[in-house]
Design an enzyme around this catalytic site. Sequence first.
Site, PDB file in Angstrom:
ATOM      1  N   GLU A   1       0.832  -1.209   0.000  1.00 33.12           N
ATOM      2  CA  GLU A   1       0.000   0.000   0.000  1.00 33.12           C
ATOM      3  C   GLU A   1       0.864   1.254   0.000  1.00 33.12           C
ATOM      4  OE1 GLU A   1      -3.288   2.157   2.951  1.00 33.12           O
ATOM      5  OE2 GLU A   1      -1.874   0.672   3.724  1.00 33.12           O
TER       6      GLU A   1
ATOM      7  N   LYS B   1     -10.038   2.534  -2.277  1.00 29.51           N
ATOM      8  CA  LYS B   1     -10.373   2.104  -0.921  1.00 29.51           C
ATOM      9  C   LYS B   1     -11.710   2.676  -0.475  1.00 29.51           C
ATOM     10  CE  LYS B   1      -8.344   1.840   3.719  1.00 29.51           C
ATOM     11  NZ  LYS B   1      -7.203   2.241   4.570  1.00 29.51           N
TER      12      LYS B   1
ATOM     13  N   CYS C   1      -5.437  -2.339   3.269  1.00 29.54           N
ATOM     14  CA  CYS C   1      -5.127  -2.165   4.682  1.00 29.54           C
ATOM     15  C   CYS C   1      -6.292  -2.559   5.589  1.00 29.54           C
ATOM     16  CB  CYS C   1      -4.690  -0.720   4.925  1.00 29.54           C
ATOM     17  SG  CYS C   1      -4.033  -0.397   6.580  1.00 29.54           S
TER      18      CYS C   1
END
Length: 531
Positions: free
Chosen positions: A294, A356, A407
């Site tokens: 990431e 995300k 994440c």
Amino acid sequence: MSSLPQRIILADGWTRRAIAFAAGAAGALALPPFDFAPAMAIPLTTAVWLIDGAAAQGGRFGFAPIRTAAAAGWWLGFGYFLASLWWLGAAMLVEADQFAWAIPLAVIGLPAALAFFPAFGFALSRLLWSSGSLRIFALAAGLGASEWLRGHILTGFPWNDVGMALAQAGPIGQAAALVGLNGLDLFAIVIFAAPATIVDRRPGERFLSNAAAWSAALLLFALSAYGALRLARGETEYVEGVKLRLMQPNLPQDAKFRPENGQDILRHYLALSDRATGPERTGVSDVTHLIWPESAFPYILSREPQALSAIAHALQGKVLITGAARIESDGGGKRGKIFNSIEVLQGGRILAFYDKMHLVPFGEYLPLEALLRPLGVSHLVPGTWDQGQGPRTLAAPGLPTMAPLVCYEAVFPGEATARDKEGKRPQLLLNVTNDGWFGKTPGPYQHFAQARLRAIEEGLPLVRVANTGISAIVDPYGRTVDSLPLGEEGLIDGGLPKAIAEPLFARHGTIVFPLLWALVLAAAMTGRWRR
């Protein structure tokens, strides 16, 4: 031992608060990296006796017993969250000149706020309480409901649920394929609270008539047998023609987001990615897919043609999947939206992306921004991040369809996957993350454990690439095929495990927990009726 329950039941004032706090803190030993599952019995058996004592401390009728139980739940929850989440303060030290003031909020304030969930759970349990052994089902109904709420209210924070003690307990964790994390919460409460009914038997109650203890023992046996059988029958098969290379650069967090380091970071990535690891893997030419973590770059990759050209030249047509910031222009010359994304590249071109969806509160966005921003409060990650659309699938040449997880998104049970337009589920969980904010603390271990649990729940392999660790390839039974330890630079070369048949939780996850909770509630009400 027989006097211990009575001491806890009759404790008052700060003694009672200290007992609850210490018991909650001891429960953190059941979580990664310690993984001593029996430690969860300390807070949960203590919880039974604290709620037993609520009537004595608050009177037999009215609101007082509920208030007393809730207070005990808050102190127990505060101890549990403080001991298991203290590492969040490490993120404030990355840029200490800006965020050191927020350490008390992260280390003490967040646990204090989260403790209101077990406080609610204790209050609900007290409403359902009875005098016999079946009162542990009242605790399971109350505390299990509060854990579910914690995972959903205000976008949810399902981190370190009590069920994680079972998730890490060898074959028992395979039960997640049936009931998911929230189902494990209910099982964990019943199993680890049952000793309270054995140590503190009520007058006239024989061990053989202790329904709760026998239920917990049978449940533990059934979960162990199911898990052992599932693992014995589950062989890891691999997708043909896929040779993965996972790159863990282990970059210091304070240097990672500085634009002036951009060229050096890219050179480091490319050099590490082309490193030989053995006779069959002499470099990137011997792999089919390269995966980076990431937030790989301190710039917008799509707007850096030199970087794209360097990647294309170094990777020789291989597919690269990487975390990256992505900008979406509004066409009017304004900045447009910025996303924390995963991008798929080949030949210097970006073929696909995922933005995300679950942003980290106070990390990537600021809750109640209009109120807090004027007070000088800001979030930790540089830039203003926008929320993507998801969950959805992501495609890359030569790979099965992926469920991308950036994440924090890997901690949400039941939200890891989405079907494509044809109704087919993905065949791979891809988690890119950067846990470098938290150093060598329990945080990265806890994060990996939760991502691994998603593999069991969904029956899908997990490929996880982290900046500082823990990077890993995990099969669809949650078994780690290969991994890199926390805080080390390195590569993982390996095949891609195949997905297995869709487990019960993946097919019917939305109804599994309500049905289990209804059964637990019925057992609790049976205890009240028998009383």
